[in-house]
Design a protein around this motif. Structure first.
Motif, PDB file in Angstrom:
ATOM      1  N   ARG A   1     112.091  -1.739  67.801  1.00 11.34           N
ATOM      2  CA  ARG A   1     111.506  -2.869  67.070  1.00 11.34           C
ATOM      3  C   ARG A   1     110.183  -3.287  67.692  1.00 11.34           C
TER       4      ARG A   1
ATOM      5  N   TYR B   1     114.788   3.442  47.159  1.00 13.25           N
ATOM      6  CA  TYR B   1     114.778   2.553  48.313  1.00 13.25           C
ATOM      7  C   TYR B   1     115.657   1.354  47.952  1.00 13.25           C
TER       8      TYR B   1
ATOM      9  N   ARG C   1     109.844   3.538  60.523  1.00 10.70           N
ATOM     10  CA  ARG C   1     110.885   2.724  61.149  1.00 10.70           C
ATOM     11  C   ARG C   1     112.171   3.530  61.307  1.00 10.70           C
ATOM     12  N   GLY C   2     112.479   4.379  60.348  1.00 14.28           N
ATOM     13  CA  GLY C   2     113.677   5.198  60.443  1.00 14.28           C
ATOM     14  C   GLY C   2     113.616   6.266  61.512  1.00 14.28           C
ATOM     15  N   MET C   3     112.408   6.616  61.967  1.00 13.74           N
ATOM     16  CA  MET C   3     112.255   7.656  62.980  1.00 13.74           C
ATOM     17  C   MET C   3     112.074   7.100  64.382  1.00 13.74           C
TER      18      MET C   3
ATOM     19  N   HIS D   1     117.695  -2.342  48.949  1.00  6.99           N
ATOM     20  CA  HIS D   1     117.816  -3.534  49.777  1.00  6.99           C
ATOM     21  C   HIS D   1     118.834  -4.451  49.117  1.00  6.99           C
TER      22      HIS D   1
ATOM     23  N   SER E   1     106.889  11.355  61.043  1.00  8.21           N
ATOM     24  CA  SER E   1     107.384  11.889  62.312  1.00  8.21           C
ATOM     25  C   SER E   1     106.251  12.007  63.321  1.00  8.21           C
TER      26      SER E   1
ATOM     27  N   LYS F   1     114.101   9.726  44.593  1.00  5.79           N
ATOM     28  CA  LYS F   1     114.357   8.963  45.813  1.00  5.79           C
ATOM     29  C   LYS F   1     114.354   7.468  45.503  1.00  5.79           C
TER      30      LYS F   1
ATOM     31  N   GLY G   1     107.216  12.340  55.027  1.00  2.29           N
ATOM     32  CA  GLY G   1     108.128  12.549  56.140  1.00  2.29           C
ATOM     33  C   GLY G   1     107.466  13.191  57.344  1.00  2.29           C
TER      34      GLY G   1
ATOM     35  N   HIS H   1     108.776   2.274  55.983  1.00 10.24           N
ATOM     36  CA  HIS H   1     110.201   2.598  55.927  1.00 10.24           C
ATOM     37  C   HIS H   1     110.477   3.930  56.618  1.00 10.24           C
ATOM     38  N   ALA H   2     109.615   4.911  56.383  1.00  6.32           N
ATOM     39  CA  ALA H   2     109.815   6.236  56.970  1.00  6.32           C
ATOM     40  C   ALA H   2     109.617   6.202  58.489  1.00  6.32           C
TER      41      ALA H   2
ATOM     42  N   HIS I   1     116.703   2.777  67.127  1.00  4.04           N
ATOM     43  CA  HIS I   1     117.271   1.606  66.468  1.00  4.04           C
ATOM     44  C   HIS I   1     117.786   0.632  67.524  1.00  4.04           C
TER      45      HIS I   1
END
Length: 146
Positions: A116, A74, A106-108, A76, A30, A72, A26, A103-104, A111
């Motif tokens: 993208r 993941y 892209r989430g930060m 889909h 970031s 944790k 994480g 995944h981490a 959106h």
């Protein structure tokens, strides 16, 4: 004194190399998102892709803190009824370690269309080798990646 805003023609991108060995997923994500957005530059504007390109090596050596490795998941979905799939972080890190960091990160990122577009500027590799030597990536500054 007038405030100047950067134009797309004035953007100069660099290539940054980050080693993920022993770093928390994480926190590393970031810092990668921070560099991808260009927030480390004085010319940052939120509506342009002003960030640098990032190459991450040794993604398989990134670590989770606490009990996230076992707890944790993941998820889909296959878009069929009852088609939700779940993968434990330990299995994903063992089989496809790049996906964990993707995944981490892209989430930060935002959106939206810009998020993208910016996500295409990160290249993540499980091992120490990468095919971007021609771009001459520089090591990330110590103040950005610990």
């Amino acid at each position: 004194m007038k405030t100047t805003s950067i134009k797309p023609s004035d953007i100069k991108k660099q290539w940054v190399l980050i080693d993920a060995t022993g770093q928390s997923v994480g926190r590393l994500a970031s810092q990668i998102a921070y560099i991808l957005r260009g927030k480390h530059k004085p010319s940052f504007v939120p509506h342009l892709d002003n960030g640098d390109n990032v190459v991450v090596v040794n993604a398989s050596k990134a670590v989770f803190t606490g009990r996230k490795l076992d707890n944790k998941f993941y998820y889909h979905h296959s878009n069929y009824i009852g088609g939700i799939k779940a993968v434990v972080a330990k299995d994903l890190l063992a089989n496809k370690p790049e996906r964990v960091l993707e995944h981490a990160v892209r989430g930060m990122l935002p959106h939206n269309k810009l998020g993208r577009k910016v996500f295409h500027n990160v290249k993540i590799y499980a091992g120490n080798e990468h095919p971007h030597e021609a771009q001459k990536p520089v090591a990330a500054p110590a103040r950005l990646v610990k």
